[in-house]
Design a protein around this motif. Structure first.
Motif, PDB file in Angstrom:
ATOM      1  N   GLY A 114       0.796  -1.224   0.000  1.00 35.29           N
ATOM      2  CA  GLY A 114       0.000   0.000   0.000  1.00 35.29           C
ATOM      3  C   GLY A 114       0.823   1.266   0.000  1.00 35.29           C
ATOM      4  O   GLY A 114       0.347   2.311  -0.457  1.00 35.29           O
ATOM      5  N   GLY A 115       2.059   1.205   0.483  1.00 34.48           N
ATOM      6  CA  GLY A 115       2.904   2.390   0.447  1.00 34.48           C
ATOM      7  C   GLY A 115       3.196   2.840  -0.976  1.00 34.48           C
ATOM      8  O   GLY A 115       3.251   4.042  -1.258  1.00 34.48           O
ATOM      9  N   LEU A 116       3.369   1.884  -1.880  1.00 32.39           N
ATOM     10  CA  LEU A 116       3.620   2.238  -3.278  1.00 32.39           C
ATOM     11  C   LEU A 116       2.378   2.839  -3.919  1.00 32.39           C
ATOM     12  O   LEU A 116       2.466   3.732  -4.773  1.00 32.39           O
ATOM     13  CB  LEU A 116       4.067   0.998  -4.057  1.00 32.39           C
ATOM     14  N   VAL A 122       0.863   3.216  -7.932  1.00 36.86           N
ATOM     15  CA  VAL A 122       1.089   1.987  -8.696  1.00 36.86           C
ATOM     16  C   VAL A 122       0.807   0.789  -7.809  1.00 36.86           C
ATOM     17  O   VAL A 122       0.925   0.846  -6.581  1.00 36.86           O
ATOM     18  CB  VAL A 122       2.534   1.898  -9.246  1.00 36.86           C
ATOM     19  N   ILE A 123       0.434  -0.314  -8.431  1.00 40.93           N
ATOM     20  CA  ILE A 123       0.165  -1.568  -7.736  1.00 40.93           C
ATOM     21  C   ILE A 123       1.315  -2.516  -8.004  1.00 40.93           C
ATOM     22  O   ILE A 123       1.741  -2.685  -9.154  1.00 40.93           O
ATOM     23  CB  ILE A 123      -1.151  -2.183  -8.224  1.00 40.93           C
ATOM     24  N   ALA A 124       1.825  -3.142  -6.940  1.00 40.26           N
ATOM     25  CA  ALA A 124       2.870  -4.153  -7.089  1.00 40.26           C
ATOM     26  C   ALA A 124       2.191  -5.512  -7.253  1.00 40.26           C
ATOM     27  O   ALA A 124       1.694  -6.081  -6.281  1.00 40.26           O
ATOM     28  CB  ALA A 124       3.802  -4.152  -5.883  1.00 40.26           C
ATOM     29  N   LEU A 169      -6.402 -14.906  -3.495  1.00 41.90           N
ATOM     30  CA  LEU A 169      -5.749 -14.000  -2.559  1.00 41.90           C
ATOM     31  C   LEU A 169      -6.423 -12.637  -2.709  1.00 41.90           C
ATOM     32  O   LEU A 169      -6.601 -12.150  -3.825  1.00 41.90           O
ATOM     33  CB  LEU A 169      -4.264 -13.898  -2.891  1.00 41.90           C
ATOM     34  N   PHE A 170      -6.802 -12.021  -1.586  1.00 43.14           N
ATOM     35  CA  PHE A 170      -7.564 -10.778  -1.641  1.00 43.14           C
ATOM     36  C   PHE A 170      -6.733  -9.594  -1.172  1.00 43.14           C
ATOM     37  O   PHE A 170      -5.776  -9.740  -0.406  1.00 43.14           O
ATOM     38  CB  PHE A 170      -8.837 -10.907  -0.798  1.00 43.14           C
ATOM     39  N   ALA A 171      -7.134  -8.400  -1.631  1.00 44.00           N
ATOM     40  CA  ALA A 171      -6.407  -7.182  -1.289  1.00 44.00           C
ATOM     41  C   ALA A 171      -6.837  -6.612   0.051  1.00 44.00           C
ATOM     42  O   ALA A 171      -6.124  -5.778   0.617  1.00 44.00           O
ATOM     43  CB  ALA A 171      -6.614  -6.127  -2.383  1.00 44.00           C
ATOM     44  N   ALA A 172      -7.988  -7.058   0.579  1.00 41.94           N
ATOM     45  CA  ALA A 172      -8.474  -6.540   1.856  1.00 41.94           C
ATOM     46  C   ALA A 172      -9.367  -7.588   2.505  1.00 41.94           C
ATOM     47  O   ALA A 172     -10.036  -8.351   1.815  1.00 41.94           O
ATOM     48  CB  ALA A 172      -9.250  -5.241   1.652  1.00 41.94           C
ATOM     49  N   PRO A 173      -9.383  -7.656   3.839  1.00 43.81           N
ATOM     50  CA  PRO A 173     -10.269  -8.583   4.536  1.00 43.81           C
ATOM     51  C   PRO A 173     -11.687  -8.035   4.616  1.00 43.81           C
ATOM     52  O   PRO A 173     -11.911  -6.827   4.492  1.00 43.81           O
ATOM     53  CB  PRO A 173      -9.633  -8.686   5.929  1.00 43.81           C
TER      54      PRO A 173
END
Length: 344
Positions: A114-116, A122-124, A169-173
């Motif tokens: 999330g820092g990027l 941008v998304i890593a 795999l999810f980006a948020a719970p």
């Protein structure tokens, strides 16, 4: 284009130094070391800004011929240094396993890398670690079965295994597992898995809270490492197995959620048939969390104590799978079909 990008990155870097201290790991250092690269999604200018930050003080060593996949950032000598680098950016702020696992943890859940996103937009999609020979040619990495062997000595990552064969795999719970179509990536049991922390997400009903526990993980698929979130019911920490007199059978209890005033666990077991079996167990919740639990294995039986409930005696074989329907907190699970589980 790739060469121009690498030259641009080299010119932008300051003093060159290898990232992190050189930790002692069981295996000797590989003379060729490892390249670090990344797959970024976003505008080209933003990707270059993010790449400059990710490169930091990494040494840039040009490949002899074939470049590693992704946007090449630098080179390190030890694989543990590569994982330390991934840990710096996987979750910001950095997550840790809480000292008290019986309580609900509903604090912030940082986005993967999330820092990027915040700093560069941008998304890593993945952090990539590629093997190099002494001649700086590509080399396949033989990842060890003992995942702890690649970690720095001060790492807080916990080696684990995926329970199903594969899972989104999810980006948020969330309080329930989202549809698989909303996934951030895919996790495969044949790869590697590290638990970074746990978070709980709840929805309040008229009677009681319904909560789902999530594991913040870094998943390895080949040489690609992707941070994200998995429901805890799909994760088996390697060091949580409880054994009797021999290696089999073995079992572990995993706290997975709360529903209708009941705390829930998943009992995982590998029986003498070398197959994975499981059952969902429940007991009255304690102050919005889980009561104390205890598991021991005697012969082919699991003796389970959940709060003040009578001790359960459960056979560690296929009869364990004759379990009641999933509780409300676990509805919507995807990818959790019955498969053999490579837990060690």
């Amino acid at each position: 284009m790739a060469r121009r990008n690498r030259q641009w990155l080299a010119a932008a870097l300051g003093a060159l130094a290898v990232l992190g201290a050189s930790p002692a790991v069981p295996a000797p250092a590989t003379p060729g070391g490892y390249w670090l690269s990344v797959d970024l999604v976003g505008p080209a200018a933003a990707q270059q800004q993010a790449a400059t930050e990710l490169a930091g003080d990494l040494v840039l060593r040009e490949p002899a011929d074939v470049a590693p996949p992704g946007l090449l950032l630098g080179h390190v000598d030890e694989v543990s240094q590569a994982l330390r680098w991934i840990d710096d950016y996987a979750f910001e702020p950095r997550l840790h396993m809480p000292a008290e696992l019986l309580a609900l943890h509903q604090g912030p859940a940082p986005a993967p890398a999330g820092g990027l996103i915040d700093r560069h937009g941008v998304i890593a999609a993945a952090f990539i670690v590629s093997g190099a020979t002494e001649q700086l040619r590509p080399r396949e990495i033989a990842w060890p079965l003992d995942q702890a062997a690649v970690l720095p000595p001060d790492s807080t990552w916990i080696p684990a295994a995926l329970v199903p064969d594969h899972a989104p795999l999810f980006a948020a719970p969330a309080p329930v597992v989202p549809p698989a179509s909303e996934r951030f990536g895919m996790v495969h049991r044949r790869g590697g898995l590290f638990v970074v922390g746990v978070v709980d997400r709840c929805t309040q009903t008229r009677s009681d809270a319904s909560c789902l526990r999530w594991a913040a993980v870094v998943a390895r698929n080949g040489d690609r490492f992707t941070p994200g979130y998995l429901p805890m019911m799909q994760v088996a920490p390697t060091d949580a197995w409880v054994r009797g007199e021999g290696d089999l059978p073995r079992a572990q209890l995993v706290a997975i959620g709360l529903a209708a005033g009941q705390a829930q666990w998943l009992l995982l077991a590998r029986g003498r048939d070398d197959q994975l079996h499981r059952r969902t167990l429940a007991a009255p919740a304690r102050d919005g969390g889980w009561p104390r639990s205890h598991l021991r294995v005697e012969g082919d039986l699991a003796l389970v104590e959940l709060g003040l409930e009578p001790t359960l005696s459960l056979a560690l074989d296929a009869t364990l799978d004759a379990r009641p329907p999933r509780p409300p907190a676990t509805e919507g699970t995807t990818g959790a079909h019955e498969e053999e589980h490579d837990d060690e």
